[in-house]
Design a protein around this motif. Structure first.
Motif, PDB file in Angstrom:
ATOM      1  N   GLY A  18      13.172 -84.657  16.796  1.00 16.74           N
ATOM      2  CA  GLY A  18      12.754 -84.275  18.144  1.00 16.74           C
ATOM      3  C   GLY A  18      12.487 -82.794  18.272  1.00 16.74           C
ATOM      4  N   LYS A  19      12.716 -82.001  17.196  1.00 16.51           N
ATOM      5  CA  LYS A  19      12.431 -80.576  17.257  1.00 16.51           C
ATOM      6  C   LYS A  19      10.982 -80.327  16.814  1.00 16.51           C
ATOM      7  CE  LYS A  19      17.218 -79.200  16.404  1.00 16.51           C
ATOM      8  NZ  LYS A  19      18.120 -78.409  15.567  1.00 16.51           N
ATOM      9  N   ARG A  20      10.515 -79.112  17.060  1.00 19.60           N
ATOM     10  CA  ARG A  20       9.135 -78.747  16.696  1.00 19.60           C
ATOM     11  C   ARG A  20       9.156 -77.822  15.488  1.00 19.60           C
ATOM     12  NH1 ARG A  20       5.301 -79.705  20.488  1.00 19.60           N
ATOM     13  NH2 ARG A  20       4.061 -77.904  19.909  1.00 19.60           N
ATOM     14  N   TYR A  21       8.395 -78.180  14.487  1.00 20.05           N
ATOM     15  CA  TYR A  21       8.281 -77.370  13.274  1.00 20.05           C
ATOM     16  C   TYR A  21       6.798 -77.250  12.918  1.00 20.05           C
ATOM     17  CZ  TYR A  21      13.250 -78.347  12.736  1.00 20.05           C
ATOM     18  OH  TYR A  21      14.596 -78.432  12.926  1.00 20.05           O
ATOM     19  N   TYR A  22       6.482 -76.150  12.178  1.00 25.34           N
ATOM     20  CA  TYR A  22       5.093 -76.057  11.709  1.00 25.34           C
ATOM     21  C   TYR A  22       4.936 -76.870  10.437  1.00 25.34           C
ATOM     22  CZ  TYR A  22       6.763 -72.463   8.342  1.00 25.34           C
ATOM     23  OH  TYR A  22       7.416 -71.779   7.355  1.00 25.34           O
ATOM     24  N   LEU A  52       9.884 -68.187   9.586  1.00 24.53           N
ATOM     25  CA  LEU A  52       8.925 -68.550   8.542  1.00 24.53           C
ATOM     26  C   LEU A  52       9.597 -68.409   7.182  1.00 24.53           C
ATOM     27  CD1 LEU A  52       5.744 -66.602   9.786  1.00 24.53           C
ATOM     28  CD2 LEU A  52       6.341 -68.968  10.250  1.00 24.53           C
ATOM     29  N   TYR A  53       9.109 -69.142   6.205  1.00 23.17           N
ATOM     30  CA  TYR A  53       9.648 -69.055   4.847  1.00 23.17           C
ATOM     31  C   TYR A  53       9.514 -67.615   4.347  1.00 23.17           C
ATOM     32  CZ  TYR A  53      10.120 -69.733  -0.186  1.00 23.17           C
ATOM     33  OH  TYR A  53      10.522 -69.642  -1.492  1.00 23.17           O
ATOM     34  N   ARG A  54      10.614 -67.086   3.844  1.00 26.48           N
ATOM     35  CA  ARG A  54      10.641 -65.694   3.407  1.00 26.48           C
ATOM     36  C   ARG A  54      10.309 -65.617   1.922  1.00 26.48           C
ATOM     37  NH1 ARG A  54      15.744 -61.478   4.131  1.00 26.48           N
ATOM     38  NH2 ARG A  54      14.686 -59.636   3.225  1.00 26.48           N
ATOM     39  N   LEU A  57       6.629 -59.931  -0.389  1.00 22.39           N
ATOM     40  CA  LEU A  57       5.327 -59.556   0.166  1.00 22.39           C
ATOM     41  C   LEU A  57       4.758 -60.627   1.087  1.00 22.39           C
ATOM     42  CD1 LEU A  57       3.606 -57.975  -2.998  1.00 22.39           C
ATOM     43  CD2 LEU A  57       4.864 -56.806  -1.178  1.00 22.39           C
ATOM     44  N   CYS A  58       5.637 -61.534   1.556  1.00 23.41           N
ATOM     45  CA  CYS A  58       5.201 -62.628   2.445  1.00 23.41           C
ATOM     46  C   CYS A  58       3.991 -63.355   1.832  1.00 23.41           C
ATOM     47  CB  CYS A  58       4.860 -62.092   3.839  1.00 23.41           C
ATOM     48  SG  CYS A  58       6.276 -61.393   4.712  1.00 23.41           S
ATOM     49  N   TRP A  59       4.192 -63.759   0.554  1.00 20.71           N
ATOM     50  CA  TRP A  59       3.075 -64.318  -0.204  1.00 20.71           C
ATOM     51  C   TRP A  59       2.707 -65.719   0.239  1.00 20.71           C
ATOM     52  CZ3 TRP A  59      -0.501 -62.367  -3.200  1.00 20.71           C
ATOM     53  CH2 TRP A  59      -1.254 -63.222  -4.006  1.00 20.71           C
ATOM     54  N   TYR A  60       3.696 -66.542   0.630  1.00 26.05           N
ATOM     55  CA  TYR A  60       3.436 -67.944   0.927  1.00 26.05           C
ATOM     56  C   TYR A  60       3.198 -68.183   2.417  1.00 26.05           C
ATOM     57  CZ  TYR A  60       4.961 -68.525  -3.876  1.00 26.05           C
ATOM     58  OH  TYR A  60       5.066 -68.437  -5.241  1.00 26.05           O
ATOM     59  N   ASP A  61       4.258 -68.198   3.220  1.00 29.77           N
ATOM     60  CA  ASP A  61       4.096 -68.431   4.658  1.00 29.77           C
ATOM     61  C   ASP A  61       4.119 -67.075   5.371  1.00 29.77           C
ATOM     62  OD1 ASP A  61       4.379 -70.919   3.670  1.00 29.77           O
ATOM     63  OD2 ASP A  61       6.107 -71.494   4.896  1.00 29.77           O
ATOM     64  N   TYR A  62       3.189 -66.858   6.269  1.00 29.42           N
ATOM     65  CA  TYR A  62       3.176 -65.567   6.977  1.00 29.42           C
ATOM     66  C   TYR A  62       2.318 -65.678   8.233  1.00 29.42           C
ATOM     67  CZ  TYR A  62      -1.388 -64.967   4.703  1.00 29.42           C
ATOM     68  OH  TYR A  62      -2.668 -65.133   4.271  1.00 29.42           O
ATOM     69  N   ASN A 104       6.404 -75.667   0.732  1.00 32.28           N
ATOM     70  CA  ASN A 104       6.909 -76.967   1.194  1.00 32.28           C
ATOM     71  C   ASN A 104       8.013 -76.808   2.239  1.00 32.28           C
ATOM     72  OD1 ASN A 104       5.221 -78.507  -0.443  1.00 32.28           O
ATOM     73  ND2 ASN A 104       6.558 -78.152  -2.218  1.00 32.28           N
ATOM     74  N   TRP A 105       8.433 -75.569   2.427  1.00 32.10           N
ATOM     75  CA  TRP A 105       9.505 -75.290   3.384  1.00 32.10           C
ATOM     76  C   TRP A 105       8.937 -75.341   4.779  1.00 32.10           C
ATOM     77  CZ3 TRP A 105      10.851 -71.658   7.084  1.00 32.10           C
ATOM     78  CH2 TRP A 105      12.210 -71.575   7.424  1.00 32.10           C
ATOM     79  N   VAL A 106       9.702 -75.926   5.715  1.00 37.18           N
ATOM     80  CA  VAL A 106       9.240 -75.980   7.100  1.00 37.18           C
ATOM     81  C   VAL A 106      10.222 -75.254   7.987  1.00 37.18           C
ATOM     82  CG1 VAL A 106       7.931 -78.112   6.859  1.00 37.18           C
ATOM     83  CG2 VAL A 106      10.342 -78.234   7.410  1.00 37.18           C
TER      84      VAL A 106
END
Length: 792
Positions: A18-22, A52-54, A57-62, A104-106
Motif C-alpha cells: 500500500g506504500k508508494r515506491y518508484y 534513492l539508491y545511494r 557519484l550517484c551512478w545508478y539512481d539519481y 533493482n533497488w526500490v
C-alpha cells in the motif's frame, strides 16, 4: 514569496503493502518553466524528501537538476541517497529536472516544491527582466530588486522594449497605455535604476508613466534595479533587455571603420567625414555622389570611379549656371549594366532641376551618349544602380557659356577635291532648340580622307568672345559621309563670324594593303582613306608602325567567349616560347574549350612542344589534358568558372600551333564554404536577359556536417500561374529525385533556403519566348538547421 506549486516526480506507484515506491529501470524528466505572463524571474527548488539508491557519484539512481530548459544546460547538482540538498536557485525562469533509475533497488523517490520570486542576483552577460505579471498588470505591494553583473571589463547596457498599443472596440489605435502608475515625482509605483550593485549607488533615474526611458549604460559591470508597487493602481509594467556593453571603437582597428567609429548601445556604426558617405559594406567611405553645383565648368564621375560603382546607389547632380547661360555635358567614358530599356543601372539627363523636367535621355550600356546641352540654365543628372551587376561607371565634364540665345549654325560645303576649302559661318541670333552638336556632312565620294577641322575667329573678332570644344571627325555608319561634329559656340555679341577650314586631299580610292601587304610585317588592315598594321598573338607593333616584335605572352581573359591562338598564328610559332591564358567567366558557369585546329610538334607524351589545360586559376590546379600533334581533342569543360592554359615550345621544331575558342556553359558542381559565393542564371547576367531554351543544373555541396544556405539577391523570371514556362526549381539533394523544395517564377526573390542535408540542386529552365533578367543567388555553408527552411 508565493508558493505556486508542489510536484512529485511521475512514476511512483503503490507497493503491494500500500506504500508508494518508484519503479526500477525508469527515466523521466520535468521542466519547470515560468510562463511569459508570470511576474516571477527566478525559481527556488526545495527538496523535502529524498529516498534513492545511494552509489558512488550517484551512478545508478539519481535526480539531476540543470539551470535551463534542456539536458545540456549547466548542471546544478546530481543527488541520491537520503541527504537533502540545499535549496537551488535558478539564474533564469527555467529549471530542468531529470530522474533516472537503473538499479533493482526500490525506494520512495523524492518530493520537492518550488516557488518563484522576482528580483535576485543576475550574473549573466545578457538576459531579459520584466515587472511581475508583464505584460498584464503587475500585482500590488511588490518589491523586486535585481543586481545585474556582467563580465569584468564591460559595462551593463539596458534597453527598454517598445511600449504596447491597444485597439479600442472600433479597431482604432489609441494612446499608449501607461506602463507604471503615473505621478510627477514617481512616488507610488516606480522603477529605480542605480549605477553599481547597491542601493547607495549613483541614481541613474526613477521612472513611471508611459514614456519609454532612453537606453542606459552603466560605468562599471554592475547595475542595480528596484521595482516598487503600492496597494492601489496597477498597470502593465515594464520589460528590458540587458547585455554586456563594450566600446568597439576603442579597438586598435577603429572598429573596422575607415574614417570615424561611433559607439552605440550594444553595437557601433561607422561614419564618414564631411564630403564622404558610407560605401555598401558600411565600413569604407567614398566621395559623396551628387550635389548642387554652380561653377561654370567641372567634372562628375560615378561613385567609386575609376573602380566599379557600388550597388544600390542613387546620385543626383543639379547644375545651375547664370541666367542666359546654357550647360553642355560631354561623357568621356561610359559603362553601366546594359539593358534595352535601361531598367536596372542608368544615367538620366534632364533640362531643369526636378524629376519631371524635360528628359534628354536615359542611358545605359557601353555606348557614350552624344553631347547634351540644356534648354535653359540648369541641368539634372541622375545615376541609379540596382543590387546586382556593377560596372566601371562614367566620367563626364560639363561647361557653361552665355548664349544670345542658343546659336544656330548654318553651313554649306563647297570645295574642289584636293583644294583646301574655307567656309564662313554666321552665328545667327534667332532662338533654336537644337541639340548641342551640329555636324557637317561631306559626301564620301568627294572626300576620301578624313578632313581636318579647325575653328578660328575671324581677324576682326577677339578670341575671348567665344568658347568651344575641339571638333571631331568620323565616318558615318552608312560609310557614305564624313561627319564633322562640334559643340555650339557660346558668344557674347549678337553675331560673330567664324571660319572653318575643311582640308581634304585627293586620294585614290584603292586598298593600300593589296600591294606588298602595305609594308606590314604581319597583318595589314585597310581603313577609311588609309591603312594600319597589326600584329599577331604574342607580338606588339614596333615604333615604326610596320614591324612587329615579340612581347609578353601572359593573357587574362574575362569575356564570356573568345578565340585563343598560339603566338604568330597562323604562321609557325616561335621557339623557346611560353604563353599562358587565365580565363575567368561568370560565377556559376563553366568554361568550355573547343580546339579548332591543332598542329604542334608531336610526341607520345607531349614532352616537347605542347598545350596544357588546367581545371582552375593556375598551374596548381588539376590537369585536364596535355596536347600535341595534329589530333584535335574533344571539347574540354572546367568544373568551375576558371580555366588556365599554358603553351610551351622548345628550341627545336616549330609548327603552325593551335586555334581554340572558349564559351561559357551553365551548370556544374560547386563547393559551398563559409565564404559566400555567387551564382548567376546566365553568363551575360546584367548585360542581357537570359537566353531562350536554357536547361541548367547546379549541384551545391557543403562539407560533411554542414548544410547549404541560399540567399537570393535578384529574381526576375517570366511569370505564369503554375511556373510552367520559365522557372527555377530547388531540390534538397544531389539530383532531381531528391525532395523538391519549390518551383519559382515571377518577380521578387524567394526567402532564404536551408538544406536538410549537405547538398542542394538548382535547376533553371527557359522556353523560347519571353526572356527576363534572371536570378542572382549567394550560397554558403551553414550548420544543419533543426527545421528545414528556417528563416533567419
Amino acid at each position: 514569496m508565493d508558493i505556486l506549486h508542489t510536484c512529485t516526480v511521475s512514476g511512483e506507484y503503490p507497493s503491494p503493502q500500500g506504500k508508494r515506491y518508484y519503479s526500477c529501470w525508469s527515466n523521466s524528466h520535468v521542466v519547470i518553466k515560468l510562463t511569459p505572463n508570470s511576474y516571477l524571474t527566478q525559481i527556488i527548488l526545495n527538496f523535502t524528501s529524498l529516498d534513492l539508491y545511494r552509489s558512488r557519484l550517484c551512478w545508478y539512481d539519481y535526480v539531476e537538476v540543470r539551470d535551463g530548459f534542456w539536458r545540456k544546460a549547466p548542471l546544478r547538482g546530481r543527488f541520491c541517497g537520503n541527504k537533502l540538498p540545499e535549496p537551488i536557485h535558478s539564474t533564469d525562469s527555467r529549471l530542468w529536472i531529470e530522474f533516472r533509475s537503473s538499479s533493482n533497488w526500490v525506494g520512495k523517490g523524492f518530493y520537492a516544491v518550488y516557488e518563484a520570486i522576482c528580483g535576485g542576483d543576475v550574473k549573466k552577460d545578457n538576459g531579459h527582466i520584466q515587472s511581475p505579471n508583464y505584460p498584464d498588470d503587475y500585482r500590488p505591494n511588490k518589491l523586486c530588486i535585481w543586481k545585474v553583473t556582467v563580465s569584468e571589463g564591460y559595462h551593463v547596457g539596458l534597453s527598454f522594449l517598445s511600449f504596447e498599443y491597444r485597439m479600442n472596440t472600433h479597431g482604432l489605435l489609441i494612446l499608449p497605455i501607461p506602463q507604471i502608475e503615473r505621478h510627477d515625482s514617481c512616488a507610488y509605483d516606480y522603477l529605480e535604476i542605480r549605477d553599481g550593485n547597491t542601493e547607495s549607488g549613483e541614481l541613474i533615474g526613477r521612472y513611471c508613466g508611459y514614456d519609454k526611458p532612453d537606453d542606459i549604460k552603466s560605468t562599471s559591470n554592475k547595475l542595480w534595479m528596484k521595482f516598487v508597487s503600492d496597494g492601489s493602481i496597477n498597470k502593465a509594467g515594464f520589460a528590458v533587455n540587458f547585455f554586456k556593453e563594450v566600446d568597439e571603437c576603442s579597438r586598435p582597428n577603429n572598429g573596422g571603420c575607415e574614417q570615424r567609429c561611433v559607439n552605440t548601445l550594444g553595437s557601433y556604426k561607422c561614419a564618414c567625414d564631411p564630403g564622404y558617405e558610407l560605401a555598401s559594406d558600411k565600413r569604407r567611405c567614398e566621395a559623396a555622389c551628387g550635389g548642387f553645383l554652380t561653377k561654370l565648368n567641372g567634372s562628375i564621375t560615378s561613385p567609386g570611379w575609376p573602380k566599379e560603382y557600388p550597388p544600390n546607389k542613387n546620385c543626383i547632380w543639379q547644375l545651375v549656371a547664370p541666367t542666359q547661360y546654357r550647360i553642355s555635358l560631354q561623357f568621356d567614358f561610359f559603362e553601366t549594366e546594359g539593358n534595352d530599356v535601361c531598367k536596372y543601372d542608368f544615367v538620366e539627363v534632364r533640362s531643369g532641376l526636378t524629376a519631371e523636367a524635360k528628359l534628354h535621355g536615359k542611358f545605359c550600356g557601353t555606348e557614350k551618349p552624344d553631347v547634351i546641352t540644356s534648354q535653359y540654365n540648369n541641368m539634372r543628372i541622375e545615376f541609379k544602380s540596382d543590387n546586382t551587376v556593377s560596372k566601371k561607371g562614367f566620367k563626364a565634364h560639363f561647361f557653361s557659356g552665355r548664349s544670345t540665345p542658343s546659336a544656330h549654325l548654318i553651313l554649306e560645303y563647297e570645295a574642289t577635291i584636293g583644294v583646301p576649302a574655307q567656309k564662313c559661318l554666321l552665328l545667327q541670333k534667332e532662338p533654336t532648340t537644337q541639340n548641342a552638336s551640329s555636324r557637317l556632312e561631306i559626301p564620301s565620294e568627294e572626300a576620301h580622307a578624313s578632313p581636318v577641322l579647325s575653328l578660328a575667329a575671324s581677324p576682326f573678332v577677339s578670341q575671348e568672345l567665344y568658347s568651344t570644344s575641339k571638333g571631331t571627325v568620323r565616318q558615318s555608319k552608312d560609310r557614305r559621309h564624313v561627319l564633322v561634329s562640334f559643340l555650339h559656340l557660346f558668344v557674347v555679341h549678337v553675331s560673330v563670324f567664324l571660319l572653318i577650314h575643311v582640308l581634304s586631299k585627293q586620294v585614290e580610292n584603292k586598298d593600300e594593303c593589296s600591294k606588298d601587304n602595305g609594308g606590314c610585317q604581319h597583318e595589314c588592315l585597310n581603313t577609311f582613306g588609309s591603312y594600319e598594321c597589326q600584329c599577331r598573338s604574342g607580338f606588339v607593333l614596333h615604333d615604326n608602325k610596320h614591324d612587329c616584335k615579340e612581347a609578353g605572352c601572359d593573357h587574362k581573359m574575362t569575356s564570356i567567349s573568345a578565340t585563343i591562338t598560339s603566338p604568330n598564328w597562323p604562321d609557325k610559332y616561335p621557339s623557346k616560347k611560353e604563353c599562358t591564358w587565365a580565363i575567368t567567366t561568370t560565377p556559376g558557369h563553366r568554361v568550355k574549350l573547343t580546339v579548332k585546329e591543332l598542329d604542334i610538334e608531336g610526341h607520345q607524351e607531349c614532352t616537347y612542344d605542347h598545350l596544357e589545360v588546367y581545371n582552375g586559376k593556375d598551374t596548381k590546379a588539376p590537369v585536364l589534358g596535355r596536347f600535341c600533334g595534329s589530333k584535335k581533342p574533344e571539347p574540354i569543360i572546367s568544373s568551375s568558372n576558371r580555366m588556365f592554359l599554358k603553351f610551351f615550345s622548345d628550341n627545336s621544331v616549330q609548327k603552325k600551333g593551335f586555334e581554340a575558342t572558349y564559351t561559357s556553359e551553365c551548370g556544374g558542381q560547386m563547393r559551398a564554404e563559409v565564404k559566400t559565393k555567387d551564382l548567376y542564371s546566365h553568363a551575360q547576367f546584367g548585360d542581357n536577359n537570359y537566353p531562350g531554351g536554357s536547361d541548367c543544373e547546379w549541384v551545391i555541396v557543403a562539407e560533411e556536417g554542414y548544410g547549404v544556405e541560399l540567399i537570393f539577391q535578384t529574381f526576375e523570371i517570366e511569370e505564369e500561374a503554375d511556373c510552367g514556362y520559365d522557372y527555377m526549381e530547388l531540390f534538397d539533394g544531389y539530383d532531381g529525385t531528391a525532395p523538391r523544395l519549390g518551383r519559382y517564377c515571377g518577380s521578387g526573390p524567394p526567402e532564404e533556403v536551408y538544406s536538410a542535408g549537405d547538398s542542394v540542386m538548382v535547376r533553371f529552365h527557359s522556353d523560347d519566348t519571353i526572356n527576363k533578367k534572371g536570378f542572382h543567388l549567394r550560397y554558403t555553408s551553414t550548420k544543419f538547421q533543426d527545421t528545414l527552411h528556417t528563416r533567419k
